[in-house]
Design a protein around this motif. Structure first.
Motif, PDB file in Angstrom:
ATOM      1  N   THR A 147       0.817  -1.152   0.279  1.00 41.24           N
ATOM      2  CA  THR A 147       0.559   0.338   0.105  1.00 41.24           C
ATOM      3  C   THR A 147       1.230   1.197  -0.030  1.00 41.24           C
ATOM      4  OG1 THR A 147      -1.518   1.558   1.477  1.00 41.24           O
ATOM      5  CG2 THR A 147       0.064  -0.426   2.669  1.00 41.24           C
ATOM      6  N   PRO A 148       0.710   2.148  -0.756  1.00 42.44           N
ATOM      7  CA  PRO A 148       1.613   3.811  -1.089  1.00 42.44           C
ATOM      8  C   PRO A 148       1.158   4.731   0.416  1.00 42.44           C
ATOM      9  CG  PRO A 148      -1.368   4.227  -2.010  1.00 42.44           C
ATOM     10  CD  PRO A 148      -1.024   1.982  -1.702  1.00 42.44           C
ATOM     11  N   THR A 149       0.426   3.876   1.217  1.00 47.24           N
ATOM     12  CA  THR A 149       0.862   4.622   2.812  1.00 47.24           C
ATOM     13  C   THR A 149       2.090   3.727   3.658  1.00 47.24           C
ATOM     14  OG1 THR A 149      -0.550   2.663   3.939  1.00 47.24           O
ATOM     15  CG2 THR A 149      -1.604   5.045   2.877  1.00 47.24           C
ATOM     16  N   LYS A 150       2.347   2.610   3.982  1.00 47.14           N
ATOM     17  CA  LYS A 150       4.116   1.977   3.576  1.00 47.14           C
ATOM     18  C   LYS A 150       4.467   1.608   2.460  1.00 47.14           C
ATOM     19  CE  LYS A 150       2.571   1.719   7.949  1.00 47.14           C
ATOM     20  NZ  LYS A 150       3.474   3.065   8.980  1.00 47.14           N
ATOM     21  N   PRO A 151       5.530   2.959   2.151  1.00 49.71           N
ATOM     22  CA  PRO A 151       6.007   2.564   1.084  1.00 49.71           C
ATOM     23  C   PRO A 151       7.223   1.895   0.872  1.00 49.71           C
ATOM     24  CG  PRO A 151       6.250   4.987   1.658  1.00 49.71           C
ATOM     25  CD  PRO A 151       5.456   4.502   1.979  1.00 49.71           C
ATOM     26  N   GLY A 152       7.488   0.874   0.073  1.00 48.09           N
ATOM     27  CA  GLY A 152       8.998   0.167   0.863  1.00 48.09           C
ATOM     28  C   GLY A 152       8.710  -1.165   1.550  1.00 48.09           C
ATOM     29  N   ARG A 153       7.458  -0.949   1.960  1.00 51.47           N
ATOM     30  CA  ARG A 153       6.943  -1.962   2.854  1.00 51.47           C
ATOM     31  C   ARG A 153       6.443  -3.227   1.686  1.00 51.47           C
ATOM     32  NH1 ARG A 153       5.411  -0.649   8.110  1.00 51.47           N
ATOM     33  NH2 ARG A 153       7.198  -0.712   8.497  1.00 51.47           N
ATOM     34  N   PRO A 154       6.918  -4.920   1.545  1.00 55.71           N
ATOM     35  CA  PRO A 154       6.368  -5.154   0.406  1.00 55.71           C
ATOM     36  C   PRO A 154       4.887  -6.279   1.668  1.00 55.71           C
ATOM     37  CG  PRO A 154       7.609  -6.542   1.676  1.00 55.71           C
ATOM     38  CD  PRO A 154       7.880  -5.055   2.263  1.00 55.71           C
ATOM     39  N   GLY A 155       3.415  -6.056   0.474  1.00 55.06           N
ATOM     40  CA  GLY A 155       2.417  -7.122   1.815  1.00 55.06           C
ATOM     41  C   GLY A 155       3.107  -8.362   1.807  1.00 55.06           C
ATOM     42  N   VAL A 156       2.731  -8.951   2.652  1.00 59.75           N
ATOM     43  CA  VAL A 156       2.865 -10.725   3.525  1.00 59.75           C
ATOM     44  C   VAL A 156       2.130 -11.476   3.048  1.00 59.75           C
ATOM     45  CG1 VAL A 156       4.402  -9.512   5.716  1.00 59.75           C
ATOM     46  CG2 VAL A 156       1.732  -9.436   5.230  1.00 59.75           C
ATOM     47  N   GLY A 157       0.499 -11.243   2.210  1.00 60.21           N
ATOM     48  CA  GLY A 157      -0.090 -12.192   1.902  1.00 60.21           C
ATOM     49  C   GLY A 157      -0.813 -12.635   2.895  1.00 60.21           C
ATOM     50  N   LEU A 158      -1.869 -13.192   2.272  1.00 56.43           N
ATOM     51  CA  LEU A 158      -2.973 -13.999   3.437  1.00 56.43           C
ATOM     52  C   LEU A 158      -2.344 -15.253   4.457  1.00 56.43           C
ATOM     53  CD1 LEU A 158      -5.647 -14.125   0.752  1.00 56.43           C
ATOM     54  CD2 LEU A 158      -6.060 -12.562   3.283  1.00 56.43           C
ATOM     55  N   ASP A 159      -1.298 -15.521   4.513  1.00 56.85           N
ATOM     56  CA  ASP A 159      -1.157 -16.388   5.499  1.00 56.85           C
ATOM     57  C   ASP A 159      -1.200 -16.581   6.844  1.00 56.85           C
ATOM     58  OD1 ASP A 159      -0.563 -18.538   3.142  1.00 56.85           O
ATOM     59  OD2 ASP A 159       1.261 -18.379   3.309  1.00 56.85           O
ATOM     60  N   LEU A 160      -0.379 -14.710   7.100  1.00 53.16           N
ATOM     61  CA  LEU A 160      -0.317 -14.198   8.059  1.00 53.16           C
ATOM     62  C   LEU A 160      -1.672 -14.313   8.530  1.00 53.16           C
ATOM     63  CD1 LEU A 160       1.579 -13.009   9.684  1.00 53.16           C
ATOM     64  CD2 LEU A 160       1.761 -10.826   9.431  1.00 53.16           C
ATOM     65  N   VAL A 161      -2.241 -13.601   7.894  1.00 50.03           N
ATOM     66  CA  VAL A 161      -3.634 -13.605   8.492  1.00 50.03           C
ATOM     67  C   VAL A 161      -4.447 -14.980   8.851  1.00 50.03           C
ATOM     68  CG1 VAL A 161      -6.163 -13.149   7.735  1.00 50.03           C
ATOM     69  CG2 VAL A 161      -4.555 -11.707   7.205  1.00 50.03           C
ATOM     70  N   ARG A 162      -3.955 -16.153   8.097  1.00 46.22           N
ATOM     71  CA  ARG A 162      -4.409 -17.396   8.643  1.00 46.22           C
ATOM     72  C   ARG A 162      -3.678 -17.565   9.908  1.00 46.22           C
ATOM     73  NH1 ARG A 162      -3.313 -17.717   2.731  1.00 46.22           N
ATOM     74  NH2 ARG A 162      -5.377 -17.872   1.359  1.00 46.22           N
ATOM     75  N   ALA A 163      -2.068 -17.103   9.860  1.00 42.63           N
ATOM     76  CA  ALA A 163      -1.649 -17.888  11.715  1.00 42.63           C
ATOM     77  C   ALA A 163      -2.600 -16.768  11.659  1.00 42.63           C
ATOM     78  CB  ALA A 163      -0.209 -17.048  11.147  1.00 42.63           C
ATOM     79  N   ALA A 164      -3.032 -16.052  12.218  1.00 44.99           N
ATOM     80  CA  ALA A 164      -3.211 -15.042  13.277  1.00 44.99           C
ATOM     81  C   ALA A 164      -4.720 -15.208  13.379  1.00 44.99           C
ATOM     82  CB  ALA A 164      -3.495 -13.373  12.862  1.00 44.99           C
ATOM     83  N   ALA A 165      -5.640 -16.434  12.552  1.00 40.82           N
ATOM     84  CA  ALA A 165      -6.636 -16.536  12.674  1.00 40.82           C
ATOM     85  C   ALA A 165      -6.423 -17.695  13.328  1.00 40.82           C
ATOM     86  CB  ALA A 165      -7.804 -16.523  11.026  1.00 40.82           C
ATOM     87  N   GLU A 166      -5.725 -18.856  12.970  1.00 42.39           N
ATOM     88  CA  GLU A 166      -5.384 -20.196  13.920  1.00 42.39           C
ATOM     89  C   GLU A 166      -4.686 -20.271  15.278  1.00 42.39           C
ATOM     90  OE1 GLU A 166      -2.868 -21.900  10.465  1.00 42.39           O
ATOM     91  OE2 GLU A 166      -4.499 -22.605   9.298  1.00 42.39           O
ATOM     92  N   GLY A 167      -4.166 -19.170  15.577  1.00 38.20           N
ATOM     93  CA  GLY A 167      -3.594 -18.913  16.735  1.00 38.20           C
ATOM     94  C   GLY A 167      -4.761 -18.439  18.481  1.00 38.20           C
ATOM     95  N   PRO A 168      -3.550 -18.398  19.047  1.00 35.23           N
ATOM     96  CA  PRO A 168      -4.750 -17.558  20.177  1.00 35.23           C
ATOM     97  C   PRO A 168      -5.301 -16.867  20.070  1.00 35.23           C
ATOM     98  CG  PRO A 168      -2.365 -17.999  20.598  1.00 35.23           C
ATOM     99  CD  PRO A 168      -2.569 -18.302  19.375  1.00 35.23           C
ATOM    100  N   GLN A 169      -6.748 -16.610  20.802  1.00 32.74           N
ATOM    101  CA  GLN A 169      -7.459 -15.317  20.662  1.00 32.74           C
ATOM    102  C   GLN A 169      -7.777 -14.543  21.948  1.00 32.74           C
ATOM    103  OE1 GLN A 169      -8.167 -15.270  16.722  1.00 32.74           O
ATOM    104  NE2 GLN A 169      -7.158 -16.043  16.896  1.00 32.74           N
ATOM    105  N   ALA A 170      -7.070 -14.247  22.498  1.00 35.97           N
ATOM    106  CA  ALA A 170      -6.963 -14.032  24.068  1.00 35.97           C
ATOM    107  C   ALA A 170      -7.208 -12.360  23.552  1.00 35.97           C
ATOM    108  CB  ALA A 170      -5.524 -14.174  24.933  1.00 35.97           C
ATOM    109  N   LYS A 171      -6.337 -11.482  22.486  1.00 41.48           N
ATOM    110  CA  LYS A 171      -6.832 -10.581  21.959  1.00 41.48           C
ATOM    111  C   LYS A 171      -7.056 -10.120  21.486  1.00 41.48           C
ATOM    112  CE  LYS A 171      -2.544  -9.185  24.849  1.00 41.48           C
ATOM    113  NZ  LYS A 171      -0.799  -9.259  24.698  1.00 41.48           N
ATOM    114  N   PRO A 172      -7.394  -8.690  20.509  1.00 38.04           N
ATOM    115  CA  PRO A 172      -8.326  -8.631  19.092  1.00 38.04           C
ATOM    116  C   PRO A 172      -6.735  -8.478  18.656  1.00 38.04           C
ATOM    117  CG  PRO A 172      -9.286  -7.283  20.562  1.00 38.04           C
ATOM    118  CD  PRO A 172      -8.479  -8.310  21.622  1.00 38.04           C
TER     119      PRO A 172
END
Length: 219
Positions: A147-172
């Motif tokens: 995203t242009p709001t974070k220039p130079g930082r590549p997208g990490v893809g949906l795998d990190l979202v999946r990892a967050a969803a599969e991990g502990p849900q103690a925090k939003p």
């Protein structure tokens, strides 16, 4: 002098727990409509709005945070300060959000004890660290797409979202980075229930309607 709260209130924590749609916006100098814009976004169902504009001087940012605070109170919503613990205290912010290169969450908690602390995480290791950090109240994972709001930082893809969803849900946690109406379904399918958005609302002709559509899809 206003008394600085010793910790975030139960009401603020409850609002965070039910939050689904989080907006980051600049000061909208070009449009000159920050007040009307944030009012429309809150009316459309945005739960948290963060003012993030690196071009602002501290005094100007504090004035704009007063506008944001007033609109957040009217909407029974939350407002967030980016990086600046001093401005979080002076504005009475509900939330102080910091990145990996900013003050540590523990330092934020010491300086701004009345604010919830959010932290950005860009990989599984950072995400696990922030989940275990007592001073962190919520996480943002991404950027999913570049995203242009974070220039130079590549997208990490949906795998990190999946990892967050599969991990502990103690925090939003919120998925962040290039999310809009066209790809929100992919983010939801990957397991996210909360998202941070930018351009889909800051670039909208009718931000209230767009926010309402986004919020309805988030439940």
């Amino acid at each position: 002098m206003n008394r600085i709260p010793s910790s975030p209130s139960d009401a603020v924590r409850a609002r965070l727990d039910r939050s689904r749609l989080y907006l980051c916006t600049d000061a909208r100098r070009e449009q000159g409509d920050l007040d009307a814009f944030v009012a429309a976004c809150f009316a459309g169902g945005v739960d948290i709005i963060q003012l993030r504009d690196k071009t602002l001087e501290a005094a100007e940012e504090l004035e704009l945070l007063e506008v944001l605070a007033r609109r957040a109170r009217e909407a029974d919503a939350l407002f967030s300060v980016n990086d600046r613990a001093d401005l979080a205290v002076l504005s009475g912010a509900d939330v102080l959000h910091v990145g990996q290169g900013d003050l540590t969450p523990a330092q934020c908690r010491q300086l701004a004890p009345g604010a919830l602390v959010g932290r950005s995480s860009h990989d599984v290791t950072q995400m696990a660290t922030e989940r275990d950090e007592p001073a962190v109240d919520y996480l943002c994972t991404g950027p999913v797409w570049a995203t242009p709001t974070k220039p130079g930082r590549p997208g990490v893809g949906l795998d990190l979202v999946r990892a967050a969803a599969e991990g502990p849900q103690a925090k939003p946690w919120f998925a962040i980075g290039g999310i809009d109406e066209s790809n929100l379904g992919e983010v939801l399918d990957a397991g996210a229930t909360r998202v941070v958005v930018v351009r889909v609302l800051t670039g909208a002709d009718d931000p209230e309607s767009v926010a309402r559509r986004l919020r309805s899809r988030l439940g």
